[in-house]
Design an enzyme around this catalytic site. Structure first.
Site, mmCIF file in Angstrom:
data_model
loop_
_atom_site.group_PDB
_atom_site.id
_atom_site.type_symbol
_atom_site.label_atom_id
_atom_site.label_comp_id
_atom_site.label_asym_id
_atom_site.label_seq_id
_atom_site.Cartn_x
_atom_site.Cartn_y
_atom_site.Cartn_z
ATOM 1 N N HIS A 3 0.807 -1.158 0.031
ATOM 2 C CA HIS A 3 0.057 0.004 0.000
ATOM 3 C C HIS A 3 0.754 1.173 -0.009
ATOM 4 O O HIS A 3 1.430 1.512 1.238
ATOM 5 C CB HIS A 3 -0.970 -0.060 1.159
ATOM 6 C CG HIS A 3 -1.841 0.948 1.312
ATOM 7 N ND1 HIS A 3 -3.159 0.616 1.056
ATOM 8 C CD2 HIS A 3 -1.626 2.572 1.638
ATOM 9 C CE1 HIS A 3 -3.679 2.035 1.481
ATOM 10 N NE2 HIS A 3 -2.673 3.102 1.656
ATOM 11 N N CYS A 10 -2.074 13.171 1.550
ATOM 12 C CA CYS A 10 -1.207 12.840 3.023
ATOM 13 C C CYS A 10 -1.611 13.900 3.919
ATOM 14 O O CYS A 10 -1.077 14.958 3.692
ATOM 15 C CB CYS A 10 0.185 12.875 2.447
ATOM 16 S SG CYS A 10 1.128 12.491 3.719
#
Ligand SMILES: CC(C)(COP(=O)([O-])OP(=O)([O-])OC[C@H]1O[C@@H](n2cnc3c(N)ncnc32)[C@H](O)[C@@H]1OP(=O)([O-])[O-])[C@@H](O)C(=O)NCCC(=O)NCCSC(=O)C[C@@](C)(O)CC(=O)[O-]
Length: 601
Positions: free
Chosen positions: A211, A244
């Protein structure tokens, strides 16, 4: 090396949870539906979380209760995990018959504390409690370990910490552990080294998945390194959805389109239809009014626009070329949107775009859906391939011809509903007939208000040659062609040429490039007010249905009043613009500015 990989699509969960603006539940459901149609066999659909923790997924219960989502979750060919933080979340998932869940822990203490407010071991114990109940209920469990390379609070993560989490997750019954580079800081050499470390410590390679986030542009390199180290499962997010939280403005999950492109180009099968995936990425990016973060997706779409040939590319270079954004794409159909315009494309070219039961139903449902959408002012129907539409599906086993009474009645109702919903649409409807049309295909074109014909298009009311009659289409055909012409066309079943139809006024334009002509015609209609256009349609209907009777008179009076009264915002605006010298009002801008309910498209 095995020549296939499995892509775990995490866009609807990991991707959307990082998007700032509010997203309608229907958009999320439509995203999941579209992803399912790409051939992906694992889609993480949501997370059962507290609305306070992740407001973006506050509608998880509504989403899980949705009938389309339930159907997708029960699809045996699909894994549809739901991320679960605790036993309470698991109960909700179980109530909704979820067949797979995912639990998550962090390899680093700092992130564990910040993300789930507990130590790593407490997080593992929590995950174990969830996993044990899930296993007892025959629910598959996937595990996530985050911060495999680095933590925003603790710095670099020791591989032994990753190993500890992986081993405990496997011991509690997770069938697969996804290794998450949450910050997207890792590079290929680190990826290979970590996998080697884990495998040397006894972790079966087949239980690991990757991932990777793309914060530093390393995600594909990491995936390739992981593949070369033996990993065969990779998480990714369509359109690169996500972000993020520790690097504002940075890219988030690697884009699924980029991953699929890389593997397919290397001859490694993903089972995913890349074109459909690219369209889905473009669609969701448009819905969220954000840039499509997939480079492969953007490039493929640009290329396919060019390739769709001289027709579309030429159209796109003209001043009036429209930018069509892909919307839903049920089997045999494609829907596009451009500003206030919708384009419906019949897309079953192998069978001449013959209308299957599902195409008729989906087309009807779509027309019904947009009928109430005041931000849509025009609808065009066109087709891919050589034929516009060869009418009712006459294929062996799929045709309702020569069936029982119930099937026949159902088909009658289906066709009647379709032609009525198009004939009665509040929007201006345009058939862009790019090739020959037969039977029900002729009905489809004549149910529309206006027709644009390609020079090589024609029409054949061929029913009589098949021992059938043009029953449900006759209303629209006779309305547009008149009784004597229709009679001869229906009795002879001969080919009607564009020029003779144009002479009758049944075809507005005969052109060599129908797509370009459609775009420019739609653009020219920008100066026609939408409600006034609806009134024009009502006047035509009155003339046709109530010709010269008292009802026509009454209807005209009612429409006259509607347009003249002071509460008619459209005529008030049109007049005001005229008086200030604006002879070319942009009614599309007006329609969009008055939109009260957000469009469902
Ligand atoms: C179109 C040509 C001239 C091309 O003729 P061609 O160029 O020789 O090609 P083809 O015949 O090989 O057709 C190409 C492919 O399209 C398929 N195809 C083609 N049409 C259909 C169809 N309707 N349903 C299902 N499949 C169709 C056809 O079966 C074939 O598939 P393949 O065999 O390669 O897999 C020829 O195929 C043909 O004559 N088709 C029939 C056209 C026709 O007569 N349509 C009227 C249908 S009845 C109807 O619509 C009733 C309705 C709705 O009006 C009743 C009412 O109003 O209530």
């Amino acid at each position: 090396m095995a020549n296939s990989v499995r892509i775990v699509e995490v866009g609807p969960r990991d991707g959307l949870q990082n998007v700032k603006q509010s997203i309608p539940t229907l958009t999320k459901i439509e995203l999941i539906r579209r992803l399912q149609q790409t051939g992906l066999n694992t889609i993480e659909i949501t997370s059962v979380v507290s609305p306070r923790t992740i407001p973006q997924l506050a509608d998880c219960k509504t989403l899980l209760a949705n009938t389309d989502v339930k159907r997708i979750v029960q699809d045996e060919r699909l894994r549809a995990p739901v991320l679960i933080p605790n036993v309470k979340g698991l109960d909700i998932a179980l109530e909704n018959n979820i067949r797979e869940i995912a639990v998550f822990v962090s390899a680093s203490e700092g992130f564990s504390k910040a993300n789930i407010n507990c130590s790593v071991q407490q997080g593992l114990d929590r995950a174990k409690a969830v996993a044990e109940i899930a296993r007892q209920r025959n629910v598959a469990v996937r595990g996530y370990v985050s911060c495999i390379f680095s933590c925003p609070y603790d710095g670099p993560t020791p591989p032994s910490a990753v190993l500890n989490s992986v081993q405990q997750l496997l011991a509690m019954g997770c069938y697969e552990i996804s290794l998450g580079d949450t910050l997207g800081v890792g590079v290929a050499s680190q990826t290979a080294a970590l996998i080697k470390f884990l495998v040397d410590a006894g972790v079966p390679i087949g239980t690991l998945a990757g991932h990777f986030h793309d914060t530093y542009g390393q995600a594909l390199a990491n995936i390739w390194a992981a593949y070369r180290s033996g990993l065969r499962v990779f998480d990714s997010s369509v359109g690169g959805l996500g972000g993020c939280p520790y690097a504002p403005g940075a890219k988030g999950n690697v884009a699924s389109e980029d991953v699929v492109y890389m593997f397919e180009q290397a001859g490694i099968n993903t089972g995913v239809n890349l074109d459909r995936l690219a369209e889905t990425g473009a669609w969701i990016s448009e819905q969220l009014k954000k840039q499509n973060e997939s480079r492969a997706g953007s490039a493929l779409l640009a290329k396919s626009r060019l390739k769709s040939g001289s027709k579309e590319s030429k159209a796109n270079t003209t001043a009036s070329a429209l930018q069509w954004i892909p919307q839903e794409a049920p089997e045999g159909l494609k829907f596009f949107k451009s500003g206030t315009n919708i384009k419906i494309v019949l897309d079953r070219p192998r069978n001449g775009n013959a209308l299957t039961t599902s195409m008729i139903e989906m087309l009807t449902a779509f027309m019904e859906k947009i009928a109430g959408d005041s931000s849509i002012t025009r609808v065009a129907i066109t087709a891919n391939g050589k034929f516009f539409c060869t009418g009712m599906d006459l294929g062996k086993g799929s045709s309702p011809v020569a069936s029982g009474q119930a099937t026949v009645d159902a088909q009658f109702n289906r066709l009647t509903k379709l032609f009525n919903v198009i004939s009665n649409a509040p929007q201006v409807t345009i058939a862009c007939v790019q090739g020959p049309a037969f039977g029900g295909g002729v009905g489809l074109a004549f149910a529309c208000d206006i027709r644009i014909f390609s020079k090589n298009a024609n029409m054949t009311l061929s029913e009589v040659k098949l021992g059938l009659c043009p029953a449900t289409i006759s209303k629209a055909v006779i309305r547009e062609l008149g009784i004597p012409f229709s009679r001869e066309a229906m009795l002879s079943g001969r080919t009607l040429l564009p020029e003779e139809l144009a002479r009758l006024g049944a075809v507005a334009k005969v052109v060599s490039d129908p797509n370009a002509a459609l775009d420019s015609y739609l653009t020219s209609l920008k100066t026609s007010a939408p409600r006034a256009s609806g009134m024009v349609k009502d006047l035509i209907k009155l003339a046709w249905q109530e010709g010269a009777g008292p009802k026509q008179e009454e209807g005209i009076k009612a429409l006259f009043r509607q347009m003249m009264l002071s509460d008619n915002v459209e005529s008030a605006y049109g007049l005001k613009e005229f008086q200030r010298g604006n002879k070319k009002v942009d009614w599309d801008a007006f329609a969009l500015s008055r939109q009260k309910v957000p469009s469902k498209l």
